[in-house]
Design a protein around this motif. Structure first.
Motif, mmCIF file in Angstrom:
data_model
loop_
_atom_site.group_PDB
_atom_site.id
_atom_site.type_symbol
_atom_site.label_atom_id
_atom_site.label_comp_id
_atom_site.label_asym_id
_atom_site.label_seq_id
_atom_site.Cartn_x
_atom_site.Cartn_y
_atom_site.Cartn_z
ATOM 1 N N ALA A 70 0.834 -1.207 0.000
ATOM 2 C CA ALA A 70 0.000 0.000 0.000
ATOM 3 C C ALA A 70 0.865 1.252 0.000
ATOM 4 O O ALA A 70 0.614 2.207 -0.743
ATOM 5 N N GLY A 71 1.915 1.261 0.829
ATOM 6 C CA GLY A 71 2.797 2.415 0.900
ATOM 7 C C GLY A 71 3.512 2.689 -0.411
ATOM 8 O O GLY A 71 3.741 3.847 -0.773
ATOM 9 N N LEU A 72 3.855 1.632 -1.142
ATOM 10 C CA LEU A 72 4.562 1.783 -2.407
ATOM 11 C C LEU A 72 3.737 2.562 -3.424
ATOM 12 O O LEU A 72 4.287 3.312 -4.239
ATOM 13 N N ILE A 73 2.399 2.397 -3.390
ATOM 14 C CA ILE A 73 1.550 3.020 -4.410
ATOM 15 C C ILE A 73 0.626 4.083 -3.814
ATOM 16 O O ILE A 73 -0.309 4.536 -4.465
ATOM 17 N N CYS A 74 0.873 4.474 -2.558
ATOM 18 C CA CYS A 74 0.089 5.522 -1.887
ATOM 19 C C CYS A 74 -1.377 5.123 -1.730
ATOM 20 O O CYS A 74 -2.295 5.929 -1.951
ATOM 21 N N ALA A 75 -1.602 3.885 -1.350
ATOM 22 C CA ALA A 75 -2.945 3.374 -1.088
ATOM 23 C C ALA A 75 -3.065 3.039 0.388
ATOM 24 O O ALA A 75 -2.190 3.376 1.192
ATOM 25 N N THR A 76 -4.148 2.374 0.779
ATOM 26 C CA THR A 76 -4.312 1.883 2.147
ATOM 27 C C THR A 76 -4.263 0.358 2.130
ATOM 28 O O THR A 76 -4.611 -0.262 1.110
ATOM 29 N N ASP A 201 1.412 6.715 -7.559
ATOM 30 C CA ASP A 201 0.435 7.297 -6.640
ATOM 31 C C ASP A 201 -0.942 7.078 -7.262
ATOM 32 O O ASP A 201 -1.322 7.769 -8.200
ATOM 33 N N VAL A 202 -1.665 6.101 -6.748
ATOM 34 C CA VAL A 202 -2.938 5.729 -7.367
ATOM 35 C C VAL A 202 -3.959 6.856 -7.316
ATOM 36 O O VAL A 202 -4.812 6.969 -8.208
ATOM 37 N N SER A 203 -3.891 7.693 -6.300
ATOM 38 C CA SER A 203 -4.825 8.820 -6.224
ATOM 39 C C SER A 203 -4.529 9.842 -7.314
ATOM 40 O O SER A 203 -5.441 10.379 -7.949
ATOM 41 N N ALA A 204 -3.256 10.119 -7.545
ATOM 42 C CA ALA A 204 -2.872 11.072 -8.584
ATOM 43 C C ALA A 204 -3.213 10.538 -9.969
ATOM 44 O O ALA A 204 -3.594 11.299 -10.865
ATOM 45 N N ILE A 205 -3.084 9.233 -10.145
ATOM 46 C CA ILE A 205 -3.398 8.615 -11.435
ATOM 47 C C ILE A 205 -4.904 8.587 -11.667
ATOM 48 O O ILE A 205 -5.380 8.757 -12.791
ATOM 49 N N GLY A 206 -5.667 8.343 -10.589
ATOM 50 C CA GLY A 206 -7.116 8.287 -10.708
ATOM 51 C C GLY A 206 -7.665 6.956 -11.156
ATOM 52 O O GLY A 206 -8.780 6.887 -11.694
ATOM 53 N N CYS A 207 -6.925 5.879 -10.939
ATOM 54 C CA CYS A 207 -7.396 4.567 -11.381
ATOM 55 C C CYS A 207 -8.277 3.916 -10.316
ATOM 56 O O CYS A 207 -8.205 4.232 -9.128
ATOM 57 N N GLY A 220 10.962 -9.511 -6.454
ATOM 58 C CA GLY A 220 10.378 -10.507 -5.574
ATOM 59 C C GLY A 220 10.326 -11.866 -6.256
ATOM 60 O O GLY A 220 10.733 -12.019 -7.412
ATOM 61 N N PRO A 221 9.801 -12.882 -5.563
ATOM 62 C CA PRO A 221 9.720 -14.217 -6.148
ATOM 63 C C PRO A 221 8.581 -14.326 -7.155
ATOM 64 O O PRO A 221 7.602 -13.578 -7.100
ATOM 65 N N ARG A 222 8.705 -15.234 -8.061
ATOM 66 C CA ARG A 222 7.640 -15.515 -9.015
ATOM 67 C C ARG A 222 6.480 -16.182 -8.283
ATOM 68 O O ARG A 222 6.679 -16.997 -7.400
ATOM 69 N N GLY A 223 5.252 -15.823 -8.664
ATOM 70 C CA GLY A 223 4.077 -16.428 -8.048
ATOM 71 C C GLY A 223 3.411 -15.559 -7.008
ATOM 72 O O GLY A 223 2.557 -16.036 -6.254
ATOM 73 N N ALA A 224 3.769 -14.273 -6.954
ATOM 74 C CA ALA A 224 3.153 -13.337 -6.007
ATOM 75 C C ALA A 224 2.970 -11.996 -6.713
ATOM 76 O O ALA A 224 3.893 -11.489 -7.353
ATOM 77 N N ALA A 225 1.765 -11.432 -6.600
ATOM 78 C CA ALA A 225 1.440 -10.186 -7.290
ATOM 79 C C ALA A 225 0.540 -9.327 -6.407
ATOM 80 O O ALA A 225 -0.027 -9.800 -5.415
ATOM 81 N N ILE A 226 0.400 -8.056 -6.809
ATOM 82 C CA ILE A 226 -0.349 -7.070 -6.033
ATOM 83 C C ILE A 226 -1.560 -6.602 -6.828
ATOM 84 O O ILE A 226 -1.453 -6.305 -8.022
ATOM 85 N N LEU A 227 -2.703 -6.536 -6.168
ATOM 86 C CA LEU A 227 -3.935 -6.012 -6.756
ATOM 87 C C LEU A 227 -4.436 -4.868 -5.890
ATOM 88 O O LEU A 227 -4.692 -5.053 -4.694
ATOM 89 N N TYR A 228 -4.543 -3.682 -6.489
ATOM 90 C CA TYR A 228 -5.122 -2.524 -5.810
ATOM 91 C C TYR A 228 -6.528 -2.288 -6.321
ATOM 92 O O TYR A 228 -6.779 -2.310 -7.529
ATOM 93 N N LEU A 229 -7.467 -2.067 -5.389
ATOM 94 C CA LEU A 229 -8.838 -1.714 -5.728
ATOM 95 C C LEU A 229 -9.263 -0.534 -4.865
ATOM 96 O O LEU A 229 -9.250 -0.616 -3.634
ATOM 97 N N ARG A 230 -9.589 0.570 -5.534
ATOM 98 C CA ARG A 230 -9.994 1.781 -4.806
ATOM 99 C C ARG A 230 -11.208 1.472 -3.924
ATOM 100 O O ARG A 230 -12.147 0.809 -4.351
#
Length: 397
Positions: A70-76, A201-207, A220-230
């Motif tokens: 969350a900190g990496l992309i300015c989310a919660t 910054d997801v807020s600045a992008i507006g996605c 990071g290792p293969r087999g792990a990913a991040i999903l952000y949902l506003r």
């Protein structure tokens, strides 16, 4: 002021740097000793105490990883879910949207990742909807003004691959976000090549949705990913399936979680997520601005040196460019270039039409060689790559 990176120290902490000259960081980068240790130590704990017990003891570390994501992309943290891959994350979010109906429209950037595009095309075909391509600017980037002119009440989604897999283009994600926000249309971003390479910054992008892989520039290792949902958007999504983690059972049936973990299951690759957490913490400690600064300098140098070799053509689009450098050698197929460089322990990729079909076909490209730069690379490695490419030009002549 951007902090300087201690490249010698970072390379000494990365075993792969001693084995090969790695220029495929946009495919999978080289993990550090720390990431490797975190993964293997957890697997050892699973063997000693049992996977369920080891997972329970690691719960607070998974929470830390979620907070760092969350900190990496300015989310919660409540807006972050973990997935097995970027494609799986994207597909979960897409499947949770209201079903398409005949006449609906999906608008996509010309560089949309092939997997996402296939998912959208298949859904549109079933429903009698359409997937349409947004025009591009002179530099090849997606045109926000053209998008605005395409908006009507049948548009259900706008999708953008921020940094395409077939070259150095960086789309203006924030400009697209201004259009979608004004129109009230869901906006999905594929940030697979952006996370760990660009400040986000997801807020600045507006996605409304953003996904990215852990194995690329985050290291990071293969087999792990991040999903952000506003958060406000999340409330409108209905997961395609539920699990005992994503919902609880009440008198009236399942009660779906209110946070992004409604898209997770209780069965997780804990070791890989811990490794992702270590990689996230490392990237944040280095500073993404410092990472971006070094990648910009090194990739610019690589682009210039490759472009100066007679018989080599650079195929990168855009004004500001990423660390992905695409090129071809006259008379030699990109897969052959990749194989011959591999014999010299130089690792690159070769990307064909399936990766970015709309853009590749629009530009008449069947395949490109792709060398992607990390902060781990050095000028000596760039020289080595270019010397070997120059030798391949002579072979192909």
């Amino acid at each position: 002021m951007t902090q300087a990176l201690d490249i010698e120290q970072l390379r000494s902490e990365t075993p792969g740097c001693a084995i090969s000259t790695h220029f495929n960081h946009s495919g999978s980068s080289l993990p550090s000793n720390t990431v490797l240790a975190v993964v293997t130590e957890h697997l050892q704990r699973e063997s000693l105490y049992g996977p369920m017990e080891a997972a329970a003891n690691a719960a607070s570390q998974i929470d830390e990883a979620r907070a760092d994501a969350a900190g990496l992309i300015c989310a919660t943290p409540a807006e972050i879910a973990f997935s097995s891959s970027g494609s799986a994350a994207w597909g979960l979010a897409f499947a949770a949207l209201p079903p398409l109906v005949a006449g609906d429209r999906i608008l996509v950037g010309r560089q949309e990742w092939g997997g996402n595009l296939s998912t959208m095309q298949a859904a549109a075909k079933r429903a009698g909807a359409r997937v349409e391509t947004i025009p591009v600017n002179e530099d090849g980037s997606v045109d926000a003004n053209a998008l605005a002119a395409m908006i009507d009440d049948r548009v259900r989604l706008v999708a953008l691959t921020w940094l395409p897999a077939n070259g150095g283009l960086i789309n203006d994600a924030a400009a697209i976000g201004k259009v979608t926000k004004a129109a009230g249309i869901p906006y999905f971003i594929d940030a697979a090549q952006a996370l760990g390479q660009l400040p986000v910054d997801v807020s600045a992008i507006g996605c409304d949705m953003l996904k990215g892989s852990g194995r690329k520039f985050l290291r990071g290792p293969r087999g792990a990913a991040i999903l952000y949902l506003r958060k406000a958007f999340l409330e409108n999504l209905e997961p395609a399936y539920l699990d005992v983690l994503s919902s609880t059972w009440g008198e009236d049936g399942p009660n779906v979680r209110s946070d992004a973990q409604r898209f997770e299951t209780s069965e997780k690759p804990i070791a890989l997520l811990l490794g992702l957490g270590a990689a996230l913490k490392h990237a944040r400690s280095l500073g993404v601005e410092a990472i971006r600064h070094r990648i910009r300098e090194l990739s610019g140098q690589l682009r210039d040196q490759l472009g100066a070799i007679p018989g080599v053509t650079i195929h990168d689009l855009g004004t500001e460019k990423s660390g992905l450098v695409s090129f071809t050698v006259a008379g030699m197929a990109p897969q052959t270039i990749r194989s011959k460089l591999a014999e010299k322990r130089i690792t690159i990729a070769a990307n064909g039409i399936p990766y970015t079909p709309l853009d590749m076909m629009a530009r008449g490209l069947n395949e490109v060689a792709r060398a992607s730069v990390s902060y781990l690379n050095t000028t000596d490695e760039i020289d080595r790559l270019c010397d070997n490419v120059a030798a391949l030009v002579q072979q192909a002549a």
